[in-house]
Write an enzyme that holds these catalytic residues in place. Structure first.
Site, PDB file in Angstrom:
ATOM      1  CB  ALA A 158      -0.987  -0.031   1.155  1.00  9.58           C
ATOM      2  CB  CYS A 159       0.688   4.460   1.879  1.00 11.11           C
ATOM      3  SG  CYS A 159      -0.920   5.037   1.383  1.00 11.11           S
ATOM      4  CB  SER A 160       4.792   1.375   3.346  1.00 10.47           C
ATOM      5  OG  SER A 160       4.248   2.149   4.390  1.00 10.47           O
ATOM      6  CB  SER A 337       3.648   3.705  -2.802  1.00  8.08           C
ATOM      7  OG  SER A 337       3.509   3.688  -4.200  1.00  8.08           O
ATOM      8  CG  PHE A 362       3.087   7.190   7.423  1.00  9.58           C
ATOM      9  CD1 PHE A 362       1.813   7.734   7.420  1.00  9.58           C
ATOM     10  CD2 PHE A 362       4.173   8.050   7.361  1.00  9.58           C
ATOM     11  CE1 PHE A 362       1.624   9.113   7.382  1.00  9.58           C
ATOM     12  CE2 PHE A 362       3.997   9.438   7.326  1.00  9.58           C
ATOM     13  CZ  PHE A 362       2.718   9.967   7.339  1.00  9.58           C
TER      14      PHE A 362
END
Ligand code: CO8
Length: 377
Positions: A158-160, A337, A362
């Site tokens: 995901a965002c990381s 990301s 994060f």
């Protein structure tokens, strides 16, 4: 024994879609959708068996998130109150996929900055929040389109995803299995955002970013040596998307269900992720002997301005000076990301030889990844 090989970011690139949606435009579309739904269900609403959909507000969006606009691949579909999601043409199997096409643009910029030809790249990691098909990997398609060597694979944190991808590439370079890698983050968030949900309809935008990682000794221009990377995860359902290959097999098949798109409990995320990130960065810095006063720049994940203001104050022990912790979310919104890498790519060239900086992302998982870098040249 520490590895004799050191890894460095020698190039980065950003592909930005040409279409922009401002908060005002978004709110007009959402409110038209809301009015239509309420008219459609007027009887149920009057009978008290259905809650009317509320109106959205551009003022709320700006003050709650710091977001002013977002770039998207298809504005018309998102803003059509009868549709409320992008309309992307289906491509046949021999035409480059949408994600690969965005990735190529970002990778080409990163390659040019590093002064490298695609044939000099040993690995491609396509690290993103979602992949438009299960297989073959988008990364392998990118490898073929660019003409890079070695191997390629997809990953999703995901965002990381970007920082986890950078750690994976840096570890392979440090171990000697490869000399160079492209870590690319094509994020088509508009296709898995629920634009019909007032609580989140403003959060995301589309973009692609790339970082080129090489052995430090191979760099031919200025570079950012990767001094240390650290990744951590802690399971949470507070950011979740239940779409996947089991969808057809479920009792209601491919029905239009809310949980097939991005869902989050934003307040809980805010409360739980902030301390996790602040502690993660503090321990990563202290284990590497990095003091707050050593940090010349922090490139944070771009989800929420207040979140970033809080983390910046925690990390530095004071309010960051303008430019010390650049935000790009006012223009791009949350791009999953890619956010911290957009900030890095746009706001790192001015750092001086020996300057230290920190990239941190994060999000869903929960996940957090940080990369301590030192400018050379
Ligand atoms: N317009 C007007 N009012 C609104 C709106 C709106 N659009 N939305 C909510 N409100 C109202 C609410 O109903 C509420 O009203 P009341 O007080 O009467 O109940 C009030 O405003 C306050 O609402 P919230 O408590 O929800 O507002 P917050 O101040 O918490 O702000 C945020 C909402 C901005 C979402 C905030 O909680 C936030 O940013 N949280 C952190 C989010 C975050 O970092 N998420 C990370 C997710 S990204 C990630 O991991 C990647 C996932 C994969 C990518 C997916 C791509 C699609």
């Amino acid at each position: 024994m520490p590895s004799p090989m050191r890894a460095a970011i020698t190039g980065s690139g950003v592909f930005t879609p040409s279409q922009v949606i401002t908060n005002d435009e978004l709110v007009v579309a959402f409110n038209a959708y809301s009015d239509r739904q309420n008219a459609l269900h007027a009887d149920a609403i009057a009978a008290g068996t259905r809650t009317p959909l509320p109106q959205s507000s551009a003022e709320f969006i700006k003050s709650a998130s710091g977001i002013e606009q977002r770039y998207v691949l298809d504005k018309a579909g998102v803003l059509d109150p009868d549709r409320m999601y992008p309309k992307l043409a289906e491509r046949d199997d021999d035409t480059p996929s949408q994600m690969a096409e965005m990735a190529i643009a970002a990778c080409t910029e990163a390659l040019a900055q590093a002064g490298l030809q695609p044939g000099q790249i040993d690995a491609v990691i396509c690290a993103a929040s979602n992949h438009e098909r299960a297989y073959p990997a988008i990364a392998i398609e990118i490898q073929q389109l660019l003409g890079t060597g070695g191997f390629a694979f997809d990953m999703n944190v995901a965002c990381s995803s970007a920082t986890f991808g950078i750690q994976a590439a840096a570890d392979m370079i440090r171990s000697g299995s490869i000399r160079s890698a492209l870590v690319v983050n094509p994020e088509i968030c508009s296709a898995h955002l629920e634009w019909r949900d007032r609580d989140c309809h403003f959060i995301f935008g589309d973009v692609a970013t790339a970082t080129l990682i090489e052995r430090s000794e191979d760099a031919t221009g200025p570079y950012f040596e990767i001094k240390s990377t650290r990744c951590a995860t802690d399971f949470s359902n507070n950011i979740r998307n239940n779409n996947g290959f089991l969808r057809r097999s479920r009792p209601d098949g491919v029905a239009d269900r809310r949980d097939m798109q991005f869902m989050q409990n934003g307040r809980k995320v805010f409360k739980e992720v902030l301390p996790m990130v602040a502690d993660h960065i503090a321990s990563h810095m202290s284990d590497n002997g990095v003091e707050a006063s050593d940090l010349k720049r922090i490139w944070l994940h771009q989800a929420n301005k207040s979140m970033n203001d809080f983390i910046g104050r925690k990390v530095l022990g004071r309010t960051p000076e303008p430019g010390e912790q650049p935000n790009i979310l006012q223009d791009y919104a949350n791009t999953s990301s890619a956010g911290s890498i957009i900030a890095f790519s746009k706001y790192s060239n001015d750092l001086k030889d020996g300057d230290t900086g920190l990239i941190c992302s994060f999000g869903a998982g929960y996940s957090v990844g940080s990369v301590i870098v030192e400018k050379h040249g």
